[in-house]
Scaffold this motif. Structure first.
Motif, short mmCIF file in Angstrom:
data_model
loop_
_atom_site.label_atom_id
_atom_site.label_comp_id
_atom_site.label_asym_id
_atom_site.label_seq_id
_atom_site.Cartn_x
_atom_site.Cartn_y
_atom_site.Cartn_z
N ASP A 127 -12.66 -26.60 -96.82
CA ASP A 127 -12.85 -28.04 -96.58
C ASP A 127 -12.16 -28.92 -97.63
O ASP A 127 -12.18 -30.14 -97.50
CB ASP A 127 -14.35 -28.37 -96.57
CG ASP A 127 -15.09 -27.58 -95.51
OD1 ASP A 127 -14.57 -27.46 -94.39
OD2 ASP A 127 -16.20 -27.07 -95.80
N HIS A 128 -11.57 -28.31 -98.63
CA HIS A 128 -10.98 -29.10 -99.72
C HIS A 128 -9.67 -29.74 -99.29
O HIS A 128 -8.80 -29.08 -98.72
CB HIS A 128 -10.74 -28.21 -100.95
CG HIS A 128 -10.24 -28.96 -102.14
ND1 HIS A 128 -10.96 -29.96 -102.75
CD2 HIS A 128 -9.07 -28.86 -102.83
CE1 HIS A 128 -10.27 -30.43 -103.77
NE2 HIS A 128 -9.11 -29.79 -103.83
N ARG A 129 -9.53 -31.02 -99.56
CA ARG A 129 -8.32 -31.77 -99.23
C ARG A 129 -7.84 -32.52 -100.48
O ARG A 129 -8.37 -33.57 -100.82
CB ARG A 129 -8.58 -32.77 -98.09
CG ARG A 129 -9.03 -32.15 -96.77
CD ARG A 129 -7.93 -31.30 -96.16
NE ARG A 129 -8.33 -30.75 -94.86
CZ ARG A 129 -8.94 -29.59 -94.70
NH1 ARG A 129 -9.24 -28.84 -95.77
NH2 ARG A 129 -9.25 -29.15 -93.49
N PRO A 130 -6.86 -31.98 -101.19
CA PRO A 130 -6.39 -32.64 -102.40
C PRO A 130 -5.61 -33.91 -102.09
O PRO A 130 -5.02 -34.05 -101.02
CB PRO A 130 -5.49 -31.59 -103.04
CG PRO A 130 -5.00 -30.77 -101.89
CD PRO A 130 -6.13 -30.74 -100.90
N ARG A 131 -5.61 -34.82 -103.03
CA ARG A 131 -4.83 -36.06 -102.87
C ARG A 131 -3.34 -35.76 -102.84
O ARG A 131 -2.60 -36.33 -102.04
CB ARG A 131 -5.15 -37.03 -104.02
CG ARG A 131 -6.59 -37.55 -104.02
CD ARG A 131 -6.81 -38.56 -105.12
NE ARG A 131 -6.64 -37.96 -106.44
CZ ARG A 131 -7.59 -37.32 -107.09
NH1 ARG A 131 -8.79 -37.17 -106.53
NH2 ARG A 131 -7.38 -36.81 -108.29
N THR A 132 -2.91 -34.90 -103.72
CA THR A 132 -1.51 -34.43 -103.76
C THR A 132 -1.55 -32.95 -104.09
O THR A 132 -2.55 -32.44 -104.61
CB THR A 132 -0.69 -35.18 -104.84
OG1 THR A 132 -1.32 -35.01 -106.11
CG2 THR A 132 -0.59 -36.67 -104.51
N PRO A 133 -0.46 -32.21 -103.83
CA PRO A 133 -0.47 -30.78 -104.12
C PRO A 133 -0.68 -30.48 -105.60
O PRO A 133 -0.32 -31.27 -106.48
CB PRO A 133 0.92 -30.33 -103.65
CG PRO A 133 1.33 -31.33 -102.63
CD PRO A 133 0.76 -32.63 -103.11
N TYR A 134 -1.26 -29.32 -105.86
CA TYR A 134 -1.52 -28.89 -107.24
C TYR A 134 -0.31 -28.16 -107.82
O TYR A 134 0.50 -27.58 -107.09
CB TYR A 134 -2.73 -27.96 -107.28
CG TYR A 134 -4.03 -28.63 -106.92
CD1 TYR A 134 -4.69 -29.46 -107.83
CD2 TYR A 134 -4.61 -28.46 -105.66
CE1 TYR A 134 -5.88 -30.09 -107.50
CE2 TYR A 134 -5.80 -29.08 -105.33
CZ TYR A 134 -6.43 -29.89 -106.26
OH TYR A 134 -7.62 -30.51 -105.93
N ASP A 135 -0.24 -28.19 -109.15
CA ASP A 135 0.78 -27.40 -109.85
C ASP A 135 0.37 -25.94 -109.98
O ASP A 135 1.23 -25.07 -110.10
CB ASP A 135 1.01 -27.98 -111.25
CG ASP A 135 1.49 -29.42 -111.21
OD1 ASP A 135 2.62 -29.64 -110.75
OD2 ASP A 135 0.73 -30.32 -111.62
N ALA A 136 -0.93 -25.70 -109.99
CA ALA A 136 -1.43 -24.33 -110.16
C ALA A 136 -2.80 -24.20 -109.51
O ALA A 136 -3.56 -25.17 -109.44
CB ALA A 136 -1.51 -23.96 -111.65
N ILE A 137 -3.10 -22.99 -109.05
CA ILE A 137 -4.42 -22.65 -108.52
C ILE A 137 -4.89 -21.39 -109.22
O ILE A 137 -4.11 -20.44 -109.39
CB ILE A 137 -4.39 -22.43 -106.99
CG1 ILE A 137 -3.98 -23.73 -106.27
CG2 ILE A 137 -5.75 -21.96 -106.48
CD1 ILE A 137 -3.81 -23.55 -104.76
N ILE A 138 -6.15 -21.39 -109.62
CA ILE A 138 -6.77 -20.24 -110.26
C ILE A 138 -8.03 -19.89 -109.47
O ILE A 138 -8.78 -20.77 -109.06
CB ILE A 138 -7.13 -20.54 -111.72
CG1 ILE A 138 -5.87 -20.81 -112.54
CG2 ILE A 138 -7.93 -19.41 -112.34
CD1 ILE A 138 -6.15 -21.34 -113.94
N SER A 139 -8.26 -18.61 -109.25
CA SER A 139 -9.49 -18.18 -108.58
C SER A 139 -9.96 -16.89 -109.24
O SER A 139 -9.26 -15.87 -109.20
CB SER A 139 -9.25 -17.96 -107.09
OG SER A 139 -10.46 -17.62 -106.44
N VAL A 140 -11.13 -16.94 -109.85
CA VAL A 140 -11.66 -15.81 -110.60
C VAL A 140 -12.89 -15.25 -109.88
O VAL A 140 -13.96 -15.87 -109.87
CB VAL A 140 -12.03 -16.22 -112.04
CG1 VAL A 140 -12.48 -14.99 -112.84
CG2 VAL A 140 -10.86 -16.90 -112.73
#
Length: 316
Positions: A127-140
């Motif tokens: 459901d997440h909708r960012p305002r603009t694209p991210y430079d990085a994504i982390i998932s632990v």
């Protein structure tokens, strides 16, 4: 109802199941995880390493593999109690760190921290909708919660592909993504004691089912290149052993906080984890991904393999 319809729109672990496990007691988790509440495998060095130093090393590895720089915008999928978020804003000077989680306790805890340039949401990644694209994504260690027990291998891969598709849309073309996840190994001994321990684990971790590494590779096909892959199951065995030792050392306090039965269930579950990672029926993979510039369909393996074989043996 068909399996296809039953799994349509599946978003991974339910908020109720996530909160059943994680919204227990911050003080209970602090007994064995330490003051930073870092609920994931650390990255150890030889010698007299400490849990806190090993956790900081793991976080630094994941952030640096994601090519985070001062001024970056970073998404943390499954941010827990926010150790990575705090590190991002305090040590890496990111412009914005966004954390999403299904744990109300984690959100409440982080809101009280009032971290600068940090936003925390009680939200599913779908459901997440960012305002603009991210430079990085982390998932632990969130991917273990993207497929529930009982799903077919094809349904699991479909769920993981949804994650990769969403991340591909949310990430800049030159961005990076790092994922740390427990995975099933290939040395699974079937005996009554192990099955009993795994059944107990399903009550501690409801709706949780780790992927196989091959399922992840299949799911990201045509969306991401894998730049680096580490199998660090010995690191998880050492982390879990540290957790078990701390729980045993403060067993009475743990029982006071959440009840003796539940505290002992956690202790037994962590002890099983030590055996599982030591013997290789569970592993720990750390992935570094780079998005492909154009989203492609997964490779048609049958076609490629058979077309290459049609010409026979080349003549010399």
């Amino acid at each position: 109802m068909s399996k296809t319809r039953a799994t349509a729109g599946y978003k991974g672990v339910s908020q109720a199941a996530a909160q059943r496990h994680y919204d227990v007691s911050d003080d209970f988790f602090r007994i064995w995880q330490g003051p930073d509440l870092n609920y994931a495998a650390a990255m150890w060095e030889d010698g007299d390493d400490t849990l806190e130093a090993a956790q900081a090393r793991k976080t630094a590895y994941l952030i640096e593999q994601a090519n985070v720089r001062p001024g970056s915008r970073v998404l943390d999928v499954g941010c827990g109690y926010g150790y990575e978020l705090r590190t991002l804003v305090e040590k890496y000077q990111v412009a914005e760190a966004v954390g999403i989680t299904l744990s109300e306790a984690g959100v409440d805890y982080l809101h009280k921290q009032d971290l600068p340039r940090c936003e925390v949401r009680l939200e599913n990644y779908v459901d997440h909708r960012p305002r603009t694209p991210y430079d990085a994504i982390i998932s632990v260690e969130a991917m273990e919660h993207f497929a529930r027990p009982g799903l077919s291998g094809r349904s699991k891969i479909r769920s993981y592909r949804t994650f990769f598709e969403r991340c591909h849309r949310m990430l800049r073309p030159d961005g990076r993504m790092t994922v740390q996840t427990i995975t099933w190994g290939h040395r699974f001994p079937l005996n009554i004691q192990i099955l009993s321990d795994l059944y107990l684990a399903t009550s501690i971790y409801p709706e949780c089912n780790p992927p196989f590494a091959t399922e992840i590779m299949h799911a990201c096909d045509g969306l991401f290149d894998v730049l680096e892959l580490r199998n660090d199951r010995d690191h998880y065995a050492r982390t879990a052993q540290m957790w078990v030792d701390r729980l045993r050392d403060d067993r009475e306090h743990a029982a006071e906080l959440i009840g003796r039965k539940k505290a002992m269930a956690f202790e037994r579950c962590m002890g099983t984890a030590v055996q599982a990672f030591t013997e290789g029926w569970l592993t720990l993979h750390r992935f570094t991904f780079r998005p492909l510039p154009v989203r492609l369909r997964p490779a048609r393996r049958f076609l490629v393999n058979n077309v290459l074989g049609r010409g026979g043996t080349p003549k010399t």
